[in-house]
Scaffold this motif. Sequence first.
Motif, PDB file in Angstrom:
ATOM      1  N   SER A   1       0.830  -1.211   0.000  1.00  0.00           N
ATOM      2  CA  SER A   1       0.000   0.000   0.000  1.00  0.00           C
ATOM      3  C   SER A   1       0.858   1.251   0.000  1.00  0.00           C
ATOM      4  O   SER A   1       0.526   2.257  -0.641  1.00  0.00           O
ATOM      5  CB  SER A   1      -0.936   0.003   1.209  1.00  0.00           C
ATOM      6  OG  SER A   1      -0.212   0.049   2.425  1.00  0.00           O
ATOM      7  N   MET A   2       2.015   1.195   0.692  1.00  0.00           N
ATOM      8  CA  MET A   2       2.909   2.340   0.729  1.00  0.00           C
ATOM      9  C   MET A   2       3.714   2.468  -0.574  1.00  0.00           C
ATOM     10  O   MET A   2       4.066   3.560  -0.979  1.00  0.00           O
ATOM     11  CB  MET A   2       3.869   2.223   1.924  1.00  0.00           C
ATOM     12  CG  MET A   2       3.222   2.510   3.258  1.00  0.00           C
ATOM     13  SD  MET A   2       2.617   4.222   3.396  1.00  0.00           S
ATOM     14  CE  MET A   2       0.892   4.026   2.937  1.00  0.00           C
ATOM     15  N   VAL A   3       3.989   1.328  -1.213  1.00  0.00           N
ATOM     16  CA  VAL A   3       4.621   1.373  -2.534  1.00  0.00           C
ATOM     17  C   VAL A   3       3.693   2.089  -3.505  1.00  0.00           C
ATOM     18  O   VAL A   3       4.101   2.987  -4.252  1.00  0.00           O
ATOM     19  CB  VAL A   3       4.941  -0.040  -3.052  1.00  0.00           C
ATOM     20  CG1 VAL A   3       5.396   0.012  -4.514  1.00  0.00           C
ATOM     21  CG2 VAL A   3       6.021  -0.688  -2.200  1.00  0.00           C
ATOM     22  N   ASP A   4       2.408   1.716  -3.465  1.00  0.00           N
ATOM     23  CA  ASP A   4       1.424   2.352  -4.347  1.00  0.00           C
ATOM     24  C   ASP A   4       1.320   3.847  -4.061  1.00  0.00           C
ATOM     25  O   ASP A   4       1.219   4.667  -4.986  1.00  0.00           O
ATOM     26  CB  ASP A   4       0.050   1.693  -4.181  1.00  0.00           C
ATOM     27  CG  ASP A   4       0.024   0.253  -4.674  1.00  0.00           C
ATOM     28  OD1 ASP A   4       0.925  -0.126  -5.450  1.00  0.00           O
ATOM     29  OD2 ASP A   4      -0.897  -0.498  -4.273  1.00  0.00           O
ATOM     30  N   GLU A   5       1.339   4.209  -2.779  1.00  0.00           N
ATOM     31  CA  GLU A   5       1.241   5.626  -2.408  1.00  0.00           C
ATOM     32  C   GLU A   5       2.474   6.397  -2.848  1.00  0.00           C
ATOM     33  O   GLU A   5       2.390   7.544  -3.292  1.00  0.00           O
ATOM     34  CB  GLU A   5       1.052   5.760  -0.894  1.00  0.00           C
ATOM     35  CG  GLU A   5       0.780   7.178  -0.424  1.00  0.00           C
ATOM     36  CD  GLU A   5      -0.474   7.770  -1.035  1.00  0.00           C
ATOM     37  OE1 GLU A   5      -0.389   8.905  -1.544  1.00  0.00           O
ATOM     38  OE2 GLU A   5      -1.529   7.108  -0.997  1.00  0.00           O
ATOM     39  N   THR A   6       3.641   5.759  -2.740  1.00  0.00           N
ATOM     40  CA  THR A   6       4.883   6.394  -3.184  1.00  0.00           C
ATOM     41  C   THR A   6       4.854   6.660  -4.680  1.00  0.00           C
ATOM     42  O   THR A   6       5.199   7.759  -5.148  1.00  0.00           O
ATOM     43  CB  THR A   6       6.085   5.504  -2.834  1.00  0.00           C
ATOM     44  OG1 THR A   6       6.152   5.335  -1.420  1.00  0.00           O
ATOM     45  CG2 THR A   6       7.391   6.137  -3.320  1.00  0.00           C
ATOM     46  N   LEU A   7       4.431   5.665  -5.452  1.00  0.00           N
ATOM     47  CA  LEU A   7       4.344   5.844  -6.903  1.00  0.00           C
ATOM     48  C   LEU A   7       3.316   6.906  -7.255  1.00  0.00           C
ATOM     49  O   LEU A   7       3.529   7.714  -8.174  1.00  0.00           O
ATOM     50  CB  LEU A   7       3.995   4.515  -7.572  1.00  0.00           C
ATOM     51  CG  LEU A   7       5.008   3.379  -7.391  1.00  0.00           C
ATOM     52  CD1 LEU A   7       4.548   2.137  -8.151  1.00  0.00           C
ATOM     53  CD2 LEU A   7       6.399   3.793  -7.849  1.00  0.00           C
ATOM     54  N   SER A   8       2.208   6.930  -6.512  1.00  0.00           N
ATOM     55  CA  SER A   8       1.187   7.957  -6.726  1.00  0.00           C
ATOM     56  C   SER A   8       1.752   9.349  -6.446  1.00  0.00           C
ATOM     57  O   SER A   8       1.457  10.310  -7.167  1.00  0.00           O
ATOM     58  CB  SER A   8      -0.019   7.682  -5.826  1.00  0.00           C
ATOM     59  OG  SER A   8      -0.971   8.712  -5.928  1.00  0.00           O
TER      60      SER A   8
END
Length: 281
Positions: A181-188
């Motif tokens: 979820s934090m990987v996705d947020e970082t990419l976002s």
Amino acid sequence: MEQQTPLLEVKNFSVSFKQYGKGLKQNVTQVISNFTLDLYPGEIMAIVGASGSGKSLLAHAILGILPSNAYINGSIKYKGEELTQKDKEQLRGKEISLIPQSVGYLDPLMKTGKQIDSPLKSVKSTVKSIMSRFHMADGVKNKYPFQLSGGMARRVLIGTALTSGAHLIIADEPTPGLHKSMVDETLSTLKELAGNGRGVLMITHDIDLAFIIADKIAVFNKGRSVEVVDAKAFEASPDYVKHPYSKALWHALPQNGFHSIRSKDYGDDIDAIQDAQGGEA
């Protein structure tokens, strides 16, 4: 994308190191050779290659934080102007921001809330909003880096990029140790920065992350940029890339079957093929 002055221009750039061996014999090791790329405002470019191939040294060269025994040749321009060492020192942390690979870049003597906070009035993001976005409890702002887990410290580093006001963000392996979820947020977050006209240079050995986020991919092998390709075209088929190393990277991905490839299929660059299949693709 409309052609304009690149935010970052790297041309024929090389980095070498001088070291002393036995009998005070001086040895020169070249790590980056004739590297070239153009990064435009609003663009995300991923530099992809195996670990240990010299990708992070490019980030350090742009920021002017190479060790004293490093020697550089070639050109690095920012907004059309050649970057001197003095320029790099003045711009880093302000117009040029690094999301580093190591959490050791956090100031060990400064509480994390203060490290995230921005002195720029033009930056709307607050410490509270950044901490909420990256799922950090309010109390984290009063802790020192040594009191944080590795994943939490990395979130703080990413938060500093949001509040820096930088026009160029260099993300050096920004996601290891983070929950999905934090990987996705970082990419976002990186996409958001590019959408606001920033230029993002993401250094990674994870080509799947590059497919998700990048507009272009610079394939890096043994200190050289072997080619720059459109990310979506590269994702679709190895037929859209020319270099055997790039083809080997594509074939080594899990979704493409971990297929080995033969030199007769892709030319005689045996070393490039073996490196791609043996490295962290």
